[in-house]
Design a protein around this motif. Structure first.
Motif, short mmCIF file in Angstrom:
data_model
loop_
_atom_site.label_atom_id
_atom_site.label_comp_id
_atom_site.label_asym_id
_atom_site.label_seq_id
_atom_site.Cartn_x
_atom_site.Cartn_y
_atom_site.Cartn_z
N LEU A 10 0.83 -1.24 -0.18
CA LEU A 10 0.08 -0.10 0.00
C LEU A 10 0.78 1.27 0.06
CD1 LEU A 10 -2.87 -0.83 2.55
CD2 LEU A 10 -2.85 -1.20 0.02
N ASP A 11 2.36 1.18 0.00
CA ASP A 11 3.14 2.42 -0.20
C ASP A 11 2.70 3.22 -1.56
OD1 ASP A 11 5.56 3.59 -1.23
OD2 ASP A 11 6.11 3.66 0.80
N LYS A 12 2.69 4.26 -1.50
CA LYS A 12 2.19 4.86 -2.89
C LYS A 12 3.09 4.65 -4.03
CE LYS A 12 4.63 9.46 -2.21
NZ LYS A 12 4.17 10.88 -1.97
N ARG A 13 4.46 4.54 -3.72
CA ARG A 13 5.19 4.35 -4.79
C ARG A 13 5.08 2.62 -5.33
NH1 ARG A 13 10.57 5.00 -1.29
NH2 ARG A 13 9.13 3.95 0.22
N ASN A 14 4.48 1.69 -4.54
CA ASN A 14 4.18 0.44 -5.20
C ASN A 14 2.80 0.53 -5.88
OD1 ASN A 14 6.41 -0.97 -4.20
ND2 ASN A 14 5.53 -0.92 -2.10
N LEU A 15 1.94 1.32 -5.18
CA LEU A 15 0.68 1.61 -5.86
C LEU A 15 0.76 2.09 -7.39
CD1 LEU A 15 -1.49 2.72 -2.65
CD2 LEU A 15 -1.64 0.81 -3.89
N GLY A 16 1.90 3.27 -7.23
CA GLY A 16 2.09 3.92 -8.55
C GLY A 16 2.57 2.82 -9.64
N LYS A 17 3.47 2.20 -9.00
CA LYS A 17 4.22 1.16 -9.90
C LYS A 17 3.16 0.26 -10.53
CE LYS A 17 7.90 -1.73 -10.44
NZ LYS A 17 7.15 -3.11 -11.27
N SER A 18 2.09 -0.07 -9.68
CA SER A 18 1.27 -1.17 -10.28
C SER A 18 0.17 -0.61 -11.37
CB SER A 18 0.28 -1.67 -9.03
OG SER A 18 -0.55 -0.55 -8.58
N VAL A 19 0.06 0.85 -11.38
CA VAL A 19 -0.84 1.22 -12.37
C VAL A 19 -0.04 1.77 -13.59
CG1 VAL A 19 -1.83 3.66 -12.85
CG2 VAL A 19 -2.04 2.88 -10.66
N VAL A 20 1.43 2.00 -13.48
CA VAL A 20 2.07 2.10 -14.45
C VAL A 20 2.33 0.59 -15.28
CG1 VAL A 20 4.64 2.37 -15.62
CG2 VAL A 20 3.59 3.81 -13.75
N ASP A 21 2.43 -0.46 -14.59
CA ASP A 21 2.74 -1.66 -15.28
C ASP A 21 1.26 -2.33 -15.99
OD1 ASP A 21 5.18 -2.00 -14.00
OD2 ASP A 21 4.92 -3.19 -12.36
N ALA A 22 0.42 -1.76 -15.33
CA ALA A 22 -1.12 -2.33 -15.85
C ALA A 22 -1.22 -1.47 -16.95
CB ALA A 22 -2.18 -2.12 -14.65
N PRO A 129 -5.10 10.23 -9.97
CA PRO A 129 -3.98 11.33 -10.05
C PRO A 129 -2.66 10.79 -9.57
CG PRO A 129 -6.10 12.31 -8.96
CD PRO A 129 -6.18 10.76 -9.23
N LEU A 130 -2.64 9.67 -8.77
CA LEU A 130 -1.33 8.87 -8.46
C LEU A 130 -0.72 8.27 -9.64
CD1 LEU A 130 0.64 8.19 -6.25
CD2 LEU A 130 -0.69 6.27 -5.83
N GLY A 131 -1.69 7.43 -10.45
CA GLY A 131 -1.11 6.80 -11.57
C GLY A 131 -0.65 7.84 -12.69
N GLU A 132 -1.44 9.06 -12.99
CA GLU A 132 -0.98 9.72 -13.83
C GLU A 132 0.40 10.31 -13.48
OE1 GLU A 132 -2.28 14.06 -16.07
OE2 GLU A 132 -2.27 13.84 -13.78
N SER A 133 0.66 10.72 -12.16
CA SER A 133 1.92 11.42 -11.75
C SER A 133 2.98 10.34 -11.82
CB SER A 133 1.58 12.12 -10.41
OG SER A 133 1.73 10.83 -9.35
N PHE A 134 2.83 9.22 -11.57
CA PHE A 134 3.80 8.12 -11.77
C PHE A 134 4.25 7.73 -13.19
CE2 PHE A 134 3.40 7.30 -7.40
CZ PHE A 134 4.76 6.85 -6.92
N VAL A 135 3.20 7.66 -14.08
CA VAL A 135 3.53 7.61 -15.51
C VAL A 135 4.36 8.87 -15.87
CG1 VAL A 135 2.94 7.07 -17.80
CG2 VAL A 135 1.38 6.04 -15.87
N ILE A 136 4.23 9.77 -15.61
CA ILE A 136 4.79 11.12 -15.92
C ILE A 136 6.17 11.09 -15.38
CG2 ILE A 136 5.13 13.62 -15.80
CD1 ILE A 136 2.04 13.71 -15.98
N GLN A 137 6.37 10.82 -14.06
CA GLN A 137 7.66 10.72 -13.71
C GLN A 137 8.52 9.65 -14.35
OE1 GLN A 137 7.42 10.19 -9.19
NE2 GLN A 137 9.36 9.14 -9.24
N LYS A 138 8.02 8.46 -14.56
CA LYS A 138 8.82 7.41 -15.12
C LYS A 138 9.35 7.89 -16.44
CE LYS A 138 8.57 2.38 -16.75
NZ LYS A 138 9.74 2.20 -16.01
N TYR A 139 8.37 8.26 -17.36
CA TYR A 139 8.70 8.65 -18.83
C TYR A 139 9.12 10.11 -19.24
CZ TYR A 139 7.29 3.79 -19.68
OH TYR A 139 7.07 2.62 -19.79
#
Length: 205
Positions: A10-22, A129-139
């Protein structure tokens, strides 16, 4: 014996990564032939066309999209007022947002809608919003961070005193943008920024 960090799903980094992967597991589809579909969530748009300043990005994205040119989110109606506790089953927020982007590209002579694809992922509205921010952060997509303004809407009648988005200065065509004031960077400076970006990217597999 070294201490091992405890995995917290449930850490936000793991939640964000799960959205990116999906999102990356979703198939690419042509942006120019959108068919209406339900849902709200996050999306990534890819480019592989002949606009010369983007040639490095186009090459990286062959034969499939690896680095998005733009990443965004589409929230369900009512979310800005805090009234959308769940995504309505009949929400078409993702489709409508992608349709807006397709229309923007169709106005531009230097871009061809046939050169764009997208991936989209329906996400529980709490995590959009969390998912969007992590995808932007990655790419670090070009149109999010360098050539800004692609996602802008038509300003209100009293707001044309604002500056023209950098995206419209590099890709003129949207009718409303011509009424805005000159942008903070010239076309030549934008192209230099694009060239610097292209030098910095490499395939992300």
């Amino acid at each position: 014996m070294e201490d091992e960090a405890i995995f917290n799903p449930l850490d936000k980094r793991n939640l964000g990564k799960s959205v990116v992967d999906a999102l990356l597991q979703k198939p690419e589809k042509p942006l120019g032939s959108l068919k209406k579909f339900p849902g709200a969530g996050v999306y990534a748009i890819y480019y592989r066309g002949g606009f010369a300043p983007y040639s490095v990005l186009s090459g990286i994205n062959e034969p499939q999209g690896n680095i998005p040119i733009y990443v965004g989110k589409a929230v369900p109606t009512g979310s800005r007022k805090g009234t959308a506790l769940d995504i309505p089953l009949d929400s078409t927020a993702l489709w409508r947002r992608l349709q807006e982007h397709a229309e923007s590209i169709k106005y531009v002579e230097t871009l061809d809608i046939a050169d764009f694809t997208y991936r989209s992922l329906t996400v529980d509205d709490v995590w959009i919003p969390l998912g969007e921010s992590f995808v932007i952060q990655k790419y670090r997509p070009l149109w999010n961070l360098v050539v800004e303004g692609f996602g802008n809407h038509t300003p209100g009648a009293a707001r044309f005193s604002g500056k023209r988005p950098l995206w419209d200065e590099l890709h003129p065509g949207r009718p409303w943008a011509a009424n805005c004031q000159p942008p903070r960077h010239s076309r030549e400076e934008i192209l230099r920024r694009v060239a610097t970006f292209m030098e910095s990217i490499s395939p992300i597999l």
